[in-house]
Every structure is written in structure tokens, then in C-alpha cells.
Design a protein around this motif. Structure first.
Motif, PDB file in Angstrom:
ATOM      1  N   PRO A 113       0.805  -1.228   0.000  1.00 45.61           N
ATOM      2  CA  PRO A 113       0.000   0.000   0.000  1.00 45.61           C
ATOM      3  C   PRO A 113       0.837   1.277   0.000  1.00 45.61           C
ATOM      4  N   GLY A 114       0.469   2.176  -0.919  1.00 46.13           N
ATOM      5  CA  GLY A 114       1.130   3.462  -1.046  1.00 46.13           C
ATOM      6  C   GLY A 114       2.273   3.477  -2.038  1.00 46.13           C
ATOM      7  N   GLN A 115       2.688   2.315  -2.533  1.00 45.53           N
ATOM      8  CA  GLN A 115       3.796   2.274  -3.486  1.00 45.53           C
ATOM      9  C   GLN A 115       3.292   2.471  -4.911  1.00 45.53           C
ATOM     10  N   LEU A 116       4.169   3.044  -5.739  1.00 38.41           N
ATOM     11  CA  LEU A 116       3.843   3.392  -7.123  1.00 38.41           C
ATOM     12  C   LEU A 116       4.841   2.708  -8.053  1.00 38.41           C
ATOM     13  N   LEU A 117       4.350   2.241  -9.190  1.00 40.18           N
ATOM     14  CA  LEU A 117       5.189   1.607 -10.206  1.00 40.18           C
ATOM     15  C   LEU A 117       4.831   2.202 -11.559  1.00 40.18           C
ATOM     16  N   TYR A 118       5.858   2.493 -12.363  1.00 39.69           N
ATOM     17  CA  TYR A 118       5.662   2.981 -13.724  1.00 39.69           C
ATOM     18  C   TYR A 118       6.008   1.860 -14.694  1.00 39.69           C
ATOM     19  N   VAL A 119       5.076   1.554 -15.618  1.00 38.90           N
ATOM     20  CA  VAL A 119       5.302   0.551 -16.653  1.00 38.90           C
ATOM     21  C   VAL A 119       5.143   1.250 -18.004  1.00 38.90           C
ATOM     22  N   PRO A 120       6.239   1.403 -18.764  1.00 42.35           N
ATOM     23  CA  PRO A 120       6.133   2.067 -20.072  1.00 42.35           C
ATOM     24  C   PRO A 120       5.272   1.266 -21.045  1.00 42.35           C
ATOM     25  N   ALA A 121       4.620   1.938 -21.944  1.00 41.03           N
ATOM     26  CA  ALA A 121       3.825   1.278 -22.977  1.00 41.03           C
ATOM     27  C   ALA A 121       4.709   0.287 -23.732  1.00 41.03           C
ATOM     28  N   GLY A 122       4.141  -0.867 -24.058  1.00 43.73           N
ATOM     29  CA  GLY A 122       4.855  -1.865 -24.835  1.00 43.73           C
ATOM     30  C   GLY A 122       5.744  -2.795 -24.033  1.00 43.73           C
ATOM     31  N   PHE A 123       5.861  -2.582 -22.731  1.00 45.05           N
ATOM     32  CA  PHE A 123       6.676  -3.466 -21.904  1.00 45.05           C
ATOM     33  C   PHE A 123       5.780  -4.553 -21.316  1.00 45.05           C
ATOM     34  N   PRO A 124       6.018  -5.807 -21.670  1.00 44.39           N
ATOM     35  CA  PRO A 124       5.176  -6.892 -21.142  1.00 44.39           C
ATOM     36  C   PRO A 124       5.277  -6.967 -19.623  1.00 44.39           C
ATOM     37  N   HIS A 125       4.163  -7.330 -19.017  1.00 38.56           N
ATOM     38  CA  HIS A 125       4.139  -7.478 -17.572  1.00 38.56           C
ATOM     39  C   HIS A 125       3.087  -8.496 -17.177  1.00 38.56           C
ATOM     40  N   THR A 126       3.242  -9.018 -15.974  1.00 41.90           N
ATOM     41  CA  THR A 126       2.295  -9.964 -15.408  1.00 41.90           C
ATOM     42  C   THR A 126       2.240  -9.725 -13.901  1.00 41.90           C
ATOM     43  N   THR A 127       1.130 -10.117 -13.295  1.00 42.09           N
ATOM     44  CA  THR A 127       0.936  -9.856 -11.868  1.00 42.09           C
ATOM     45  C   THR A 127       0.331 -11.072 -11.171  1.00 42.09           C
ATOM     46  N   GLY A 128       0.419 -11.078  -9.854  1.00 42.06           N
ATOM     47  CA  GLY A 128      -0.208 -12.106  -9.039  1.00 42.06           C
ATOM     48  C   GLY A 128      -0.101 -11.746  -7.577  1.00 42.06           C
ATOM     49  N   THR A 129      -0.830 -12.483  -6.744  1.00 40.86           N
ATOM     50  CA  THR A 129      -0.768 -12.255  -5.300  1.00 40.86           C
ATOM     51  C   THR A 129      -0.043 -13.406  -4.594  1.00 40.86           C
ATOM     52  N   VAL A 130       0.522 -14.324  -5.396  1.00 38.63           N
ATOM     53  CA  VAL A 130       1.322 -15.416  -4.867  1.00 38.63           C
ATOM     54  C   VAL A 130       2.675 -15.351  -5.557  1.00 38.63           C
ATOM     55  N   ASP A 131       3.754 -15.530  -4.793  1.00 41.62           N
ATOM     56  CA  ASP A 131       5.096 -15.520  -5.374  1.00 41.62           C
ATOM     57  C   ASP A 131       5.233 -16.698  -6.330  1.00 41.62           C
ATOM     58  N   PRO A 132       5.535 -16.451  -7.615  1.00 42.43           N
ATOM     59  CA  PRO A 132       5.601 -17.551  -8.576  1.00 42.43           C
ATOM     60  C   PRO A 132       6.787 -18.485  -8.350  1.00 42.43           C
ATOM     61  N   HIS A 133       7.759 -18.055  -7.542  1.00 42.56           N
ATOM     62  CA  HIS A 133       8.947 -18.869  -7.318  1.00 42.56           C
ATOM     63  C   HIS A 133       8.728 -19.937  -6.253  1.00 42.56           C
ATOM     64  N   ASP A 134       8.054 -19.574  -5.175  1.00 39.44           N
ATOM     65  CA  ASP A 134       7.902 -20.550  -4.087  1.00 39.44           C
ATOM     66  C   ASP A 134       6.455 -20.774  -3.650  1.00 39.44           C
ATOM     67  N   GLY A 135       5.497 -20.082  -4.296  1.00 36.13           N
ATOM     68  CA  GLY A 135       4.080 -20.289  -3.972  1.00 36.13           C
ATOM     69  C   GLY A 135       3.624 -19.626  -2.691  1.00 36.13           C
ATOM     70  N   SER A 136       4.494 -18.855  -2.041  1.00 37.23           N
ATOM     71  CA  SER A 136       4.097 -18.191  -0.803  1.00 37.23           C
ATOM     72  C   SER A 136       3.230 -16.971  -1.121  1.00 37.23           C
ATOM     73  N   HIS A 137       2.400 -16.597  -0.170  1.00 36.98           N
ATOM     74  CA  HIS A 137       1.591 -15.393  -0.329  1.00 36.98           C
ATOM     75  C   HIS A 137       2.485 -14.163  -0.222  1.00 36.98           C
ATOM     76  N   VAL A 138       2.187 -13.139  -1.026  1.00 33.52           N
ATOM     77  CA  VAL A 138       3.004 -11.922  -0.985  1.00 33.52           C
ATOM     78  C   VAL A 138       2.561 -10.982   0.127  1.00 33.52           C
ATOM     79  N   CYS A 139       1.487 -11.336   0.802  1.00 35.42           N
ATOM     80  CA  CYS A 139       0.962 -10.512   1.884  1.00 35.42           C
ATOM     81  C   CYS A 139       0.700 -11.438   3.070  1.00 35.42           C
ATOM     82  N   ASP A 140       1.198 -11.080   4.254  1.00 34.06           N
ATOM     83  CA  ASP A 140       1.013 -11.923   5.428  1.00 34.06           C
ATOM     84  C   ASP A 140       0.346 -11.114   6.522  1.00 34.06           C
ATOM     85  N   PRO A 141      -0.887 -11.444   6.934  1.00 28.51           N
ATOM     86  CA  PRO A 141      -1.673 -12.578   6.444  1.00 28.51           C
ATOM     87  C   PRO A 141      -2.217 -12.304   5.038  1.00 28.51           C
TER      88      PRO A 141
END
Length: 179
Positions: A113-141
Motif C-alpha cells: 500500500p502506497g507504493q507506485l510503479l511505472y510501466v512504459p507502454a509496450g513493456f510486457p508485464h504480469t501480476t499475481g498475489t502469490v510468489d511464482p517462485h515458491d508459492g508463498s503469499h506476498v501478503c502476510d496474512p
């Protein structure tokens, strides 16, 4: 509530319908002098991939409002891999953009919360709420993620490096032709 557990609920053009979000659009218009659109994304707490790899036509500012979201931003793939495809609309409609086409992420981060990210047009991106590397939740709890995106229409209006370069090259080419 069951739908959010499986993915993301998208409120397109939320800035045009929710007055407090509309104020953000007006502030972006004053700051950049360009049309923009604000979308809101509500993602469940256990979603490995809430957005498949894709590109956008807009320069996007992401503001994390609550929860957390894992972002991966990649270098744009060479257009020669998919001749005829729109590099600013990869992974949308009938176009598939697979992770295997992309290298390692240029940026991999978790927004809180409160953080900002800039993604330039044409730059591929993907998102999730689980870490794709180890399956852990990115937010605890674990909790749902709420994020806002403000898409600035620089490319739609031709106000970008690529369009400027094309115009200059066109003028140079025209001026170098014999009269």
C-alpha cells in the motif's frame, strides 16, 4: 466472493464513474496534459497469475491501495518474432504472449500500500498475489489486493520517442531525395 478467489475483478474506467477516482484522473490530466484512464483491480489473495503476460498502449502508473501484488516487467520482445502483431497490444485479443517468449524480468517487485510503479507502454508485464517462485503469499496474512492504474495516452496521441523518431526519419528521408 467466489470469483475473486479465482482471479481478478476489473473495473475499467472506474475514474469516469467514481468521483474520488475521477479526481485522480483530473490531477493526471493537469500534470501530463494528456487524456488518461483509471482502472481498478481487485485480486484474490491466492492468485498465482492475475494478469497473463501482455502489453499496453498506454504508459501506466500503478498505485497499490491495499494488500500486495507481485509484479514482473519484461523487455519488449523483438517485433520480428511476430510480424504484423501490434507491439503495444501483445497478449490481448487473439494474440498470445507466452512467458517463454520473454527473458528474465527487467523488474520483479512486490507492491505494498502506497507504493507506485511505472510501466512504459509496450513493456510486457504480469501480476499475481502469490510468489511464482515458491508459492508463498506476498501478503502476510493473505488478503485481497486492490490496485489502481492510470493509463496515460502518450502513444495514442503519438507523443513518444518512437513516433518522434519515425517523424524525424521520414523528414530526413524526404529531404535527402533529389529535387
Amino acid at each position: 466472493a467466489a470469483g475473486i478467489e479465482r482471479g481478478t475483478v476489473v473495473f475499467n474506467s472506474a475514474g469516469a464513474h467514481v468521483p474520488k477516482l475521477g479526481a485522480i484522473c483530473l490531477a493526471a490530466l493537469r500534470a501530463f496534459g494528456l487524456p488518461n484512464c483509471l482502472n481498478m483491480y481487485l485480486t484474490g489473495p491466492s492468485v498465482k497469475q492475475s494478469a497473463p503476460p501482455h502489453t499496453d498502449k498506454q504508459d501506466v502508473f500503478v498505485l497499490q491501495m491495499s494488500g500486495a501484488k507481485h509484479w514482473r516487467v519484461y523487455e519488449p520482445p523483438p517485433p520480428s518474432r511476430r510480424p504484423g502483431s501490434d507491439p503495444l497490444a501483445r497478449g490481448k485479443g487473439d494474440d498470445k504472449l507466452c512467458l517463454s517468449e520473454l527473458g528474465e524480468p527487467l523488474l520483479e517487485t512486490v507492491l505494498t500500500p502506497g507504493q507506485l510503479l511505472y510501466v512504459p507502454a509496450g513493456f510486457p508485464h504480469t501480476t499475481g498475489t502469490v510468489d511464482p517462485h515458491d508459492g508463498s503469499h506476498v501478503c502476510d496474512p493473505p488478503e485481497p489486493s486492490v490496485g489502481l492504474t492510470v493509463g496515460i495516452d502518450t502513444h495514442i496521441w503519438g507523443l513518444n520517442y518512437f513516433s518522434s523518431r519515425q517523424a524525424i526519419l521520414g523528414q530526413l528521408s524526404a529531404s535527402s531525395r533529389p529535387a
